[in-house]
Motif scaffolding. Structure first.
Motif, PDB file in Angstrom:
ATOM      1  N   TYR A 176      96.237 -10.551 -70.934  1.00  0.00           N
ATOM      2  CA  TYR A 176      94.767 -10.932 -71.199  1.00  0.00           C
ATOM      3  C   TYR A 176      94.071 -11.612 -70.030  1.00  0.00           C
ATOM      4  O   TYR A 176      92.934 -11.383 -69.901  1.00  0.00           O
ATOM      5  CB  TYR A 176      94.621 -12.219 -72.128  1.00  0.00           C
ATOM      6  N   TYR A 177      94.830 -11.663 -68.845  1.00  0.00           N
ATOM      7  CA  TYR A 177      94.404 -12.224 -67.528  1.00  0.00           C
ATOM      8  C   TYR A 177      94.341 -11.063 -66.834  1.00  0.00           C
ATOM      9  O   TYR A 177      95.445 -10.437 -66.351  1.00  0.00           O
ATOM     10  CB  TYR A 177      95.108 -13.439 -67.018  1.00  0.00           C
ATOM     11  N   ARG A 178      93.275 -11.046 -65.994  1.00  0.00           N
ATOM     12  CA  ARG A 178      93.061 -10.091 -64.887  1.00  0.00           C
ATOM     13  C   ARG A 178      93.424 -10.849 -63.420  1.00  0.00           C
ATOM     14  O   ARG A 178      93.473 -10.060 -62.460  1.00  0.00           O
ATOM     15  CB  ARG A 178      91.727  -8.982 -64.838  1.00  0.00           C
ATOM     16  N   TYR A 192      84.174  -8.810 -66.730  1.00  0.00           N
ATOM     17  CA  TYR A 192      85.483  -9.069 -65.929  1.00  0.00           C
ATOM     18  C   TYR A 192      86.627  -9.460 -67.017  1.00  0.00           C
ATOM     19  O   TYR A 192      87.524  -9.112 -67.097  1.00  0.00           O
ATOM     20  CB  TYR A 192      85.253  -9.834 -64.800  1.00  0.00           C
ATOM     21  N   ASP A 193      86.369 -10.488 -67.826  1.00  0.00           N
ATOM     22  CA  ASP A 193      87.235 -10.865 -68.930  1.00  0.00           C
ATOM     23  C   ASP A 193      87.203 -10.342 -70.314  1.00  0.00           C
ATOM     24  O   ASP A 193      87.748 -10.856 -71.037  1.00  0.00           O
ATOM     25  CB  ASP A 193      87.350 -12.520 -69.001  1.00  0.00           C
ATOM     26  N   TYR A 237      88.419 -17.493 -58.257  1.00  0.00           N
ATOM     27  CA  TYR A 237      88.117 -16.542 -59.239  1.00  0.00           C
ATOM     28  C   TYR A 237      86.546 -16.521 -59.250  1.00  0.00           C
ATOM     29  O   TYR A 237      85.751 -15.320 -59.400  1.00  0.00           O
ATOM     30  CB  TYR A 237      88.309 -17.149 -60.543  1.00  0.00           C
ATOM     31  N   ARG A 276      91.049 -17.267 -66.522  1.00  0.00           N
ATOM     32  CA  ARG A 276      90.184 -16.331 -67.251  1.00  0.00           C
ATOM     33  C   ARG A 276      89.188 -17.399 -68.019  1.00  0.00           C
ATOM     34  O   ARG A 276      89.428 -18.313 -68.436  1.00  0.00           O
ATOM     35  CB  ARG A 276      91.005 -15.432 -68.302  1.00  0.00           C
ATOM     36  N   THR A 277      87.826 -16.653 -68.209  1.00  0.00           N
ATOM     37  CA  THR A 277      86.873 -17.661 -68.915  1.00  0.00           C
ATOM     38  C   THR A 277      87.337 -16.941 -70.335  1.00  0.00           C
ATOM     39  O   THR A 277      87.469 -15.903 -70.783  1.00  0.00           O
ATOM     40  CB  THR A 277      85.451 -16.883 -68.553  1.00  0.00           C
ATOM     41  N   THR A 278      87.043 -17.998 -71.388  1.00  0.00           N
ATOM     42  CA  THR A 278      87.542 -17.794 -72.569  1.00  0.00           C
ATOM     43  C   THR A 278      86.242 -18.146 -73.663  1.00  0.00           C
ATOM     44  O   THR A 278      86.537 -17.717 -74.723  1.00  0.00           O
ATOM     45  CB  THR A 278      88.696 -18.662 -73.324  1.00  0.00           C
TER      46      THR A 278
END
Length: 148
Positions: free
Chosen positions: A7-9, A138-139, A43, A81-83
């Motif tokens: 899930y993380y880029r 992005y996320d 980030y 990452r942004t959630t």
């Protein structure tokens, strides 16, 4: 529950300094917040292009789950990452991994609540539209909650 690294880029390497260690040779628990800050800042500048002149960012809350200790010779990276994205606040997840001969091993996870902030007026402000859109793109939209 283990974080799904797919899930993380965004990922950045974090150097462990001798001064990060406690008397037992482990990374001191307070230093993990610095590692998360390094990763978040990278980030925002590298992946999102957040313009700190338009709005700054302050930290509203931090949570850390210590799973395995880190030592001086460990090679580590931090995934970010942004959630969740609200009007002026957003949540970020952080995962610290140790590189081993068998792959990456999750050692620490953490969540921070970040607030878009105007330092001139000393108050929270709406997340700039360009930063909001870039975080969503992005996320990946299905992984982000409450995008207003």
């Amino acid at each position: 529950m283990t974080e799904n690294l797919s899930y993380y880029r965004f990922k950045t390497d974090i150097p462990i300094r001798f001064s990060d260690l406690d008397a037992y040779g482990h990374v001191n628990n307070a230093v993990y917040l610095t590692y998360f800050e390094i990763a978040r800042s990278s980030y925002w500048s590298e992946a999102i292009g957040w313009d700190q002149k338009m709005a700054g960012v302050i930290l509203g809350r931090s949570e850390i789950n210590y799973l395995k200790p880190l030592t001086l010779n460990d090679k580590i990276s931090c995934y970010v990452r942004t959630t969740r994205i609200g009007n002026s606040s957003f949540d970020m997840m952080h995962v610290l991994v140790k590189h081993t001969p068998h792959g990456e091993e999750i050692c620490t996870t953490g969540k921070t609540v970040c607030i878009s902030y105007d330092y001139t007026s000393n108050r929270s402000v709406a997340i700039p539209l360009s930063a909001r859109q870039r975080m969503i793109e992005y996320d990946e939209p299905p992984l982000i909650l409450n995008t207003n």
